[in-house]
Design a protein around this motif. Structure first.
Motif, short mmCIF file in Angstrom:
data_model
loop_
_atom_site.label_atom_id
_atom_site.label_comp_id
_atom_site.label_asym_id
_atom_site.label_seq_id
_atom_site.Cartn_x
_atom_site.Cartn_y
_atom_site.Cartn_z
N LYS A 1 77.93 -27.11 64.93
CA LYS A 1 77.50 -26.52 63.66
C LYS A 1 78.71 -26.00 62.89
N LYS A 2 78.48 -25.55 61.67
CA LYS A 2 79.47 -24.86 60.87
C LYS A 2 78.82 -23.58 60.37
N LEU A 3 79.65 -22.59 60.10
CA LEU A 3 79.17 -21.33 59.55
C LEU A 3 79.77 -21.17 58.16
N ARG A 4 78.92 -20.85 57.21
CA ARG A 4 79.41 -20.58 55.86
C ARG A 4 79.13 -19.11 55.58
N VAL A 5 80.20 -18.34 55.40
CA VAL A 5 80.09 -16.90 55.14
C VAL A 5 80.15 -16.70 53.63
N ASN A 6 79.14 -16.03 53.07
CA ASN A 6 79.06 -15.79 51.63
C ASN A 6 79.45 -14.38 51.23
N CYS A 7 79.40 -13.44 52.17
CA CYS A 7 79.72 -12.06 51.83
C CYS A 7 80.09 -11.29 53.10
N ARG B 1 89.05 -11.67 61.58
CA ARG B 1 89.87 -12.70 62.23
C ARG B 1 89.05 -13.93 62.59
N LEU B 2 89.78 -15.05 62.67
CA LEU B 2 89.21 -16.30 63.19
C LEU B 2 90.00 -16.66 64.43
N SER B 3 89.29 -16.77 65.55
CA SER B 3 89.90 -17.10 66.85
C SER B 3 91.16 -16.27 67.10
N GLY B 4 91.08 -14.98 66.79
CA GLY B 4 92.16 -14.05 67.10
C GLY B 4 93.26 -13.94 66.07
N SER B 5 93.26 -14.78 65.03
CA SER B 5 94.29 -14.72 63.99
C SER B 5 93.73 -14.06 62.74
N THR B 6 94.44 -13.07 62.20
CA THR B 6 93.97 -12.36 61.02
C THR B 6 93.88 -13.30 59.83
N LYS B 7 92.71 -13.33 59.18
CA LYS B 7 92.50 -14.15 58.00
C LYS B 7 92.25 -13.30 56.76
N TRP C 1 82.83 -19.34 52.79
CA TRP C 1 84.00 -19.54 53.65
C TRP C 1 83.52 -20.37 54.82
N LYS C 2 83.96 -21.62 54.90
CA LYS C 2 83.47 -22.55 55.93
C LYS C 2 84.26 -22.36 57.21
N ILE C 3 83.53 -22.11 58.29
CA ILE C 3 84.14 -21.89 59.60
C ILE C 3 83.61 -22.95 60.56
N ASP C 4 84.51 -23.63 61.22
CA ASP C 4 84.16 -24.75 62.08
C ASP C 4 83.48 -24.35 63.38
N THR D 1 83.41 6.01 62.07
CA THR D 1 82.42 4.94 62.15
C THR D 1 82.93 3.77 61.33
N TRP D 2 82.99 2.61 61.97
CA TRP D 2 83.44 1.36 61.34
C TRP D 2 82.22 0.43 61.27
N ILE D 3 81.93 -0.10 60.10
CA ILE D 3 80.78 -0.99 59.93
C ILE D 3 81.23 -2.27 59.21
N VAL D 4 80.79 -3.41 59.73
CA VAL D 4 81.05 -4.69 59.08
C VAL D 4 79.75 -5.48 59.08
N ASN D 5 79.37 -5.98 57.92
CA ASN D 5 78.19 -6.85 57.78
C ASN D 5 78.66 -8.23 57.34
N ILE D 6 78.23 -9.25 58.06
CA ILE D 6 78.55 -10.64 57.74
C ILE D 6 77.25 -11.29 57.26
N ILE D 7 77.31 -11.94 56.10
CA ILE D 7 76.13 -12.59 55.54
C ILE D 7 76.48 -14.04 55.22
N GLY D 8 75.68 -14.95 55.73
CA GLY D 8 75.93 -16.37 55.48
C GLY D 8 74.86 -17.23 56.15
N TYR D 9 75.25 -18.43 56.50
CA TYR D 9 74.31 -19.33 57.18
C TYR D 9 75.06 -20.34 58.03
N GLU D 10 74.36 -20.81 59.05
CA GLU D 10 74.89 -21.84 59.94
C GLU D 10 74.15 -23.15 59.61
#
Length: 133
Positions: A42-48, A71-77, A102-105, A123-132
């Protein structure tokens, strides 16, 4: 009667929303806030991406809270983003809108990490919104 064209592949999309959080009072580098690995094939597309950081107990002392990275696979993006507290106690926040996505393989790890600068509970919060797909 509608005509079905079997030569056009149907893309099945699965919405992905991840709400990650970490409460920490340690200044250890690159603490994990959350992680997701794209499903095989699959691929992941992150929109926000929405990032927040704040003292767990409201404080009106201006201070640098620390760095946060995506990060992607440990590398800061994306980042490091410098999180700070203000004299009004306002939360640090940033919304990263990615209209085209943002297309992620396949089999790639997406994560968020922080390096707090103070030993006061943050408190650290991160929300990832997208689709696979």
């Amino acid at each position: 009667m509608p005509v079905v064209d079997d030569s056009v592949p149907i893309i099945v999309r699965t919405d992905i929303t991840r709400a990650w959080s970490l409460i920490t009072s340690s200044t250890t580098a690159l603490q994990s806030i959350g992680s997701i690995t794209v499903s095989s094939g699959k691929k992941l597309r992150v929109n926000c991406i929405i990032i927040e950081a704040f003292y767990t107990t409201l404080d009106t002392t201006a201070a640098f809270l620390g760095d946060i990275r995506i990060r992607l696979s440990g590398s800061t993006k994306l980042g490091p983003y410098k999180a700070s507290n203000t004299t009004s106690g306002a939360l640090f926040g940033i919304i990263i809108s990615i209209p085209d996505g943002w297309k992620i393989d396949s089999d790639t790890a997406l994560d968020a990490v922080c390096t707090p600068a103070v030993v006061t509970s943050i408190t650290w919060i991160v929300n990832i919104i997208g689709y696979e797909y």
